[in-house]
Design a protein around this motif. Sequence first.
Motif, PDB file in Angstrom:
ATOM      1  N   TRP A  43      10.509  -2.302 -73.282  1.00 42.44           N
ATOM      2  CA  TRP A  43       9.380  -3.122 -72.815  1.00 42.44           C
ATOM      3  C   TRP A  43       9.432  -4.424 -73.613  1.00 42.44           C
ATOM      4  O   TRP A  43       9.468  -4.403 -74.839  1.00 42.44           O
ATOM      5  N   CYS A  44       9.447  -5.507 -72.900  1.00 41.50           N
ATOM      6  CA  CYS A  44       9.555  -6.769 -73.616  1.00 41.50           C
ATOM      7  C   CYS A  44       8.596  -7.816 -73.071  1.00 41.50           C
ATOM      8  O   CYS A  44       8.041  -7.665 -71.980  1.00 41.50           O
ATOM      9  N   HIS A  45       8.410  -8.851 -73.837  1.00 45.01           N
ATOM     10  CA  HIS A  45       7.382  -9.859 -73.584  1.00 45.01           C
ATOM     11  C   HIS A  45       8.040 -11.229 -73.471  1.00 45.01           C
ATOM     12  O   HIS A  45       8.765 -11.636 -74.356  1.00 45.01           O
ATOM     13  N   GLY A  46       7.755 -11.904 -72.377  1.00 49.81           N
ATOM     14  CA  GLY A  46       8.315 -13.247 -72.188  1.00 49.81           C
ATOM     15  C   GLY A  46       8.331 -13.625 -70.723  1.00 49.81           C
ATOM     16  O   GLY A  46       8.452 -12.776 -69.842  1.00 49.81           O
ATOM     17  N   SER A  47       8.223 -14.909 -70.447  1.00 49.88           N
ATOM     18  CA  SER A  47       8.139 -15.375 -69.063  1.00 49.88           C
ATOM     19  C   SER A  47       9.483 -15.761 -68.476  1.00 49.88           C
ATOM     20  O   SER A  47       9.583 -16.005 -67.266  1.00 49.88           O
ATOM     21  N   ASN A  48      10.522 -15.826 -69.296  1.00 50.87           N
ATOM     22  CA  ASN A  48      11.819 -16.280 -68.831  1.00 50.87           C
ATOM     23  C   ASN A  48      12.683 -15.103 -68.392  1.00 50.87           C
ATOM     24  O   ASN A  48      12.775 -14.098 -69.099  1.00 50.87           O
ATOM     25  N   TRP A  49      13.322 -15.261 -67.247  1.00 48.49           N
ATOM     26  CA  TRP A  49      14.223 -14.210 -66.768  1.00 48.49           C
ATOM     27  C   TRP A  49      15.384 -13.990 -67.727  1.00 48.49           C
ATOM     28  O   TRP A  49      15.889 -12.879 -67.853  1.00 48.49           O
ATOM     29  N   ASN A  50      15.788 -14.990 -68.375  1.00 51.77           N
ATOM     30  CA  ASN A  50      17.002 -14.902 -69.179  1.00 51.77           C
ATOM     31  C   ASN A  50      16.752 -14.390 -70.595  1.00 51.77           C
ATOM     32  O   ASN A  50      17.679 -13.881 -71.222  1.00 51.77           O
ATOM     33  N   PHE A  51      15.529 -14.558 -71.109  1.00 50.49           N
ATOM     34  CA  PHE A  51      15.253 -14.151 -72.480  1.00 50.49           C
ATOM     35  C   PHE A  51      13.947 -13.357 -72.515  1.00 50.49           C
ATOM     36  O   PHE A  51      12.981 -13.689 -71.849  1.00 50.49           O
ATOM     37  N   CYS A  52      13.918 -12.350 -73.350  1.00 53.83           N
ATOM     38  CA  CYS A  52      12.739 -11.497 -73.453  1.00 53.83           C
ATOM     39  C   CYS A  52      12.688 -10.900 -74.857  1.00 53.83           C
ATOM     40  O   CYS A  52      13.712 -10.448 -75.378  1.00 53.83           O
ATOM     41  N   LYS A  53      11.533 -10.901 -75.473  1.00 51.72           N
ATOM     42  CA  LYS A  53      11.362 -10.356 -76.816  1.00 51.72           C
ATOM     43  C   LYS A  53      10.976  -8.878 -76.717  1.00 51.72           C
ATOM     44  O   LYS A  53       9.913  -8.528 -76.224  1.00 51.72           O
ATOM     45  N   THR A  54      11.842  -8.001 -77.233  1.00 51.98           N
ATOM     46  CA  THR A  54      11.601  -6.561 -77.151  1.00 51.98           C
ATOM     47  C   THR A  54      10.406  -6.155 -78.003  1.00 51.98           C
ATOM     48  O   THR A  54      10.292  -6.542 -79.161  1.00 51.98           O
ATOM     49  N   VAL A  55       9.530  -5.321 -77.409  1.00 51.81           N
ATOM     50  CA  VAL A  55       8.361  -4.799 -78.123  1.00 51.81           C
ATOM     51  C   VAL A  55       8.617  -3.356 -78.559  1.00 51.81           C
ATOM     52  O   VAL A  55       8.467  -3.021 -79.741  1.00 51.81           O
ATOM     53  N   VAL A  56       8.984  -2.490 -77.622  1.00 47.40           N
ATOM     54  CA  VAL A  56       9.307  -1.088 -77.922  1.00 47.40           C
ATOM     55  C   VAL A  56      10.492  -0.663 -77.081  1.00 47.40           C
ATOM     56  O   VAL A  56      10.766  -1.228 -76.017  1.00 47.40           O
ATOM     57  N   ARG A  57      11.208   0.371 -77.569  1.00 45.42           N
ATOM     58  CA  ARG A  57      12.365   0.932 -76.874  1.00 45.42           C
ATOM     59  C   ARG A  57      12.250   2.456 -76.852  1.00 45.42           C
ATOM     60  O   ARG A  57      11.562   3.041 -77.685  1.00 45.42           O
ATOM     61  N   THR A  58      12.960   3.097 -75.912  1.00 49.36           N
ATOM     62  CA  THR A  58      12.913   4.565 -75.844  1.00 49.36           C
ATOM     63  C   THR A  58      13.783   5.209 -76.910  1.00 49.36           C
ATOM     64  O   THR A  58      13.678   6.417 -77.141  1.00 49.36           O
ATOM     65  N   ASP A  59      14.655   4.433 -77.563  1.00 51.48           N
ATOM     66  CA  ASP A  59      15.403   4.998 -78.688  1.00 51.48           C
ATOM     67  C   ASP A  59      14.677   4.686 -79.997  1.00 51.48           C
ATOM     68  O   ASP A  59      14.278   5.584 -80.721  1.00 51.48           O
ATOM     69  N   SER A  60      14.451   3.415 -80.288  1.00 51.84           N
ATOM     70  CA  SER A  60      13.705   3.047 -81.489  1.00 51.84           C
ATOM     71  C   SER A  60      13.476   1.532 -81.492  1.00 51.84           C
ATOM     72  O   SER A  60      14.396   0.774 -81.142  1.00 51.84           O
ATOM     73  N   PRO A  61      12.273   1.071 -81.843  1.00 51.71           N
ATOM     74  CA  PRO A  61      11.078   1.877 -82.165  1.00 51.71           C
ATOM     75  C   PRO A  61      10.310   2.246 -80.904  1.00 51.71           C
ATOM     76  O   PRO A  61      10.191   1.446 -79.980  1.00 51.71           O
ATOM     77  N   LYS A  62       9.783   3.498 -80.856  1.00 49.19           N
ATOM     78  CA  LYS A  62       9.012   3.944 -79.700  1.00 49.19           C
ATOM     79  C   LYS A  62       7.561   3.496 -79.769  1.00 49.19           C
ATOM     80  O   LYS A  62       6.851   3.552 -78.767  1.00 49.19           O
ATOM     81  N   ARG A  63       7.125   3.079 -80.946  1.00 49.20           N
ATOM     82  CA  ARG A  63       5.756   2.578 -81.113  1.00 49.20           C
ATOM     83  C   ARG A  63       5.780   1.395 -82.068  1.00 49.20           C
ATOM     84  O   ARG A  63       6.406   1.441 -83.128  1.00 49.20           O
ATOM     85  N   THR A  64       5.088   0.359 -81.651  1.00 47.00           N
ATOM     86  CA  THR A  64       4.930  -0.817 -82.496  1.00 47.00           C
ATOM     87  C   THR A  64       3.511  -1.326 -82.347  1.00 47.00           C
ATOM     88  O   THR A  64       3.119  -1.783 -81.263  1.00 47.00           O
ATOM     89  N   GLY A  65       2.752  -1.226 -83.411  1.00 44.84           N
ATOM     90  CA  GLY A  65       1.375  -1.705 -83.366  1.00 44.84           C
ATOM     91  C   GLY A  65       0.556  -1.000 -82.303  1.00 44.84           C
ATOM     92  O   GLY A  65       0.354   0.213 -82.340  1.00 44.84           O
TER      93      GLY A  65
END
Length: 305
Positions: A43-65
Amino acid sequence: MCVFLSADADGVYTVSKVAVQSGRSVTIPCLYDREYDYHVKYWCHGSNWNFCKTVVRTDSPKRTGKTSITDDPTHHVFTVNMTMLTTWDSGYYWCAVEIQRGGDKGAYLYLSFTADTPGLWVEQQEVAGVEGGHVSVLCHYNEPSSMKKWCRIKGSCVEVNSGESGRSEMKDDHSKKVFTVRELNMEDTGWYWCAAGKLQIPVHLTVTQKTTTTTVTTPTHSSASAALSTSLLVTTATTAVTSSKPSTSKYSTVSTPFSPVPTTINYNKSLLKTLQMRFCTAQSSGKIYRPHTRLAVLQQIELVM
C-alpha cells in the motif's frame, strides 16, 4: 521508498473515491487475479503513476503507525486498515502487487478525510447474513439527486429504481437516506461498494450456511421397570433394617435358624435321627423357649418321617 508502477492496472481492483470522517477508521479492499496469490502486496501513497511511497507491505512492515495490511490468497484479496485519520491523511493511495520482472501492477483511489459527516457512509463495513435469507445494507448519503448504485467489486452493478437484477433489489428511502436489500446464497460472500454520485464506500458481506436443529429423543425406562426398581430398593432397605434389629431376649437363640415355612428338602433317616436328638437336647437345656420355634422344629421332623 519509491517504486515504479506500470501504467497497466489490469489484475488489481479496488474502489475509486472514498470519504471518511476524521478520527474514524476505514478498510480498503484490494482484489487481485489468482496469478498473484503469492506475490508481495503493498500500500503506497502518492499521486504519480510512476512513483509511490510505500506505507506497508505484506512481507514487512505489515503495520506502520495507523496503517496495517493483511493478505488473503484464498479469496484473492488484501485489505488495508487505516485508523484515527486526520485531514492530513487525504490523498491518492495505491493497491499494488510486486512483479519481480517487469513493472508492478496497481490500482489507485482517492481518500478524503473531512471534519464533517462525509457525503456517503455506512454504519459498519462488515455485514453478515444466512443462506436463503436477506440482509439490508444501510448506505447513508447527503445528496438526494446523486445516482445510487450497489456494485460488487470485479462484478456488476445495480442502480436504484432500476428494479430487480437477479436476486438483488435496491430501494431508496429518502426519509432515512438508506438503500439496498439483498437476497443471499453462499456465493454472495465478498466485497461490494455503495455509490452515491462519485463517492463509494466498500462493504464486506459474509454469508453463512443455514443451521438445522436435530432433536434426539433419549428413551426412558418404562413405568413397570421404574416400579420394579423402586420395589427392589425398598425391599433391600427393609431387609437390612430387619436383619440388623437387635434381640430383646435375655437368652441366646439357637445358632441354626429354622424357617417357619416347611421346606421341600428330603431328609434321610440318619438326618431325621439327628434332628430328633438336637430337638431333645435343646428342649432339655431350655434353649427352645418360643412356641412358634418349637412348632417349626416339629414340622421339620414330621416332614422327613
